[in-house]
Design an enzyme around this catalytic site. Structure first.
Site, PDB file in Angstrom:
ATOM      1  CG  LEU A   1     -12.199  14.510   5.050  1.00  0.00           C
ATOM      2  CD1 LEU A   1     -13.583  14.242   5.206  1.00  0.00           C
ATOM      3  CD2 LEU A   1     -11.105  14.655   3.821  1.00  0.00           C
TER       4      LEU A   1
ATOM      5  CB  ILE B   1     -19.942  16.483   0.651  1.00  0.00           C
ATOM      6  CG1 ILE B   1     -20.746  15.969   0.449  1.00  0.00           C
ATOM      7  CG2 ILE B   1     -20.930  17.779   1.018  1.00  0.00           C
ATOM      8  CD1 ILE B   1     -21.509  14.919   1.708  1.00  0.00           C
TER       9      ILE B   1
ATOM     10  N   GLY C   1     -11.545  21.537   4.903  1.00  0.00           N
ATOM     11  CA  GLY C   1     -11.936  21.218   5.635  1.00  0.00           C
ATOM     12  C   GLY C   1     -13.669  20.798   4.560  1.00  0.00           C
ATOM     13  CB  SER C   2     -14.155  18.546   2.535  1.00  0.00           C
ATOM     14  OG  SER C   2     -13.276  17.777   3.229  1.00  0.00           O
ATOM     15  NE  ARG C   3     -21.982  14.999   6.057  1.00  0.00           N
ATOM     16  CZ  ARG C   3     -21.698  14.766   7.581  1.00  0.00           C
ATOM     17  NH1 ARG C   3     -21.677  15.796   7.912  1.00  0.00           N
ATOM     18  NH2 ARG C   3     -22.701  13.842   8.271  1.00  0.00           N
TER      19      ARG C   3
END
Length: 229
Positions: free
Chosen positions: A97, A155, A185-187
């Protein structure tokens, strides 16, 4: 018609929007050169915390994307050890993301929550495939009606410093329901149950709560090789 333009804002965002808006007002009154940069940051903050409605496919056994973003990796991986799912690899779909994606996380499949486990870690770039193993995360295992188990993992990324997860063990959830978010901002990793093969590939863009990632009703035990973007 107005509803088509007014996208709801997630409640986690109002505090940040208020801070940026207040700073913009102060700049307008006392520090003119900072007004436009702060004004643009305020607009971006509203955009980041947007929470658009989604239409989730309604059929038992469908797995939908738990987040918006770009698929970075598809392949077998061992689930996080804190979930207690053993050392056998499951098919994992990793979605990155960016700061421009919707950051609301959604339940991937109808299930019951079994384990919710936080794991401290690093803050590597979420685009790095090592982030799945080394970054701070919140992992959730889900028990499907047929007894099989899936997992979804939030994450943190390079900029992200806050993971919000509203789930509790024993809670029953439906595919497409909102359950948390990560800023900024991530996963998000989805581990499919044994025998369920992913229907997406690296480079494909996900729409959280809508894009179908897998189908337990057409499970195929033949493993796929790992594929990375």
């Amino acid at each position: 018609m107005l509803a088509d333009f007014l996208i709801p804002i997630h409640r986690e965002g109002w505090r940040f929007i208020g801070i940026f808006a207040g700073a913009t007002l102060v700049a307008a009154l006392f520090i003119g050169p900072l007004f436009w940069p702060l004004f643009l940051l305020s607009l971006w903050c509203v955009y980041f915390f947007r929470d658009p409605p989604r239409l989730t496919p309604q059929r038992e056994g469908l797995f939908v994307a738990p987040a918006d973003g770009l698929v970075r990796e598809v392949g077998p991986a061992v689930p996080p050890p804190e979930l207690g799912l053993g050392s056998a690899p499951l098919m994992r779909v990793s979605t990155f993301l960016s700061v421009f994606d919707v950051h609301i996380n959604r339940i991937p499949v109808d299930a019951a929550v079994e384990v919710v486990a936080y794991h401290p870690g690093k803050f590597l770039s979420a685009a790095d495939n090592k982030a799945s193993d080394e970054n701070e995360r919140m992992a959730v295992s889900l028990r499907l009606p047929d007894g099989r188990t899936a997992a979804v993992v939030q994450i943190a990324g390079l900029v992200a410093r806050r993971i919000v997860c509203q789930l509790k063990p024993g809670q029953r959830v439906r595919a497409g329901e909102r359950y948390g978010l990560i800023r900024f901002g991530s996963r998000t990793d989805l581990y499919l149950p044994d025998g369920v093969q992913p229907l997406v590939y690296p480079g494909q863009r996900m729409i959280g709560g809508e894009t179908v990632i897998g189908d337990a009703a057409t499970a195929d035990a033949a493993p796929r090789p790992a594929v990375e973007l």
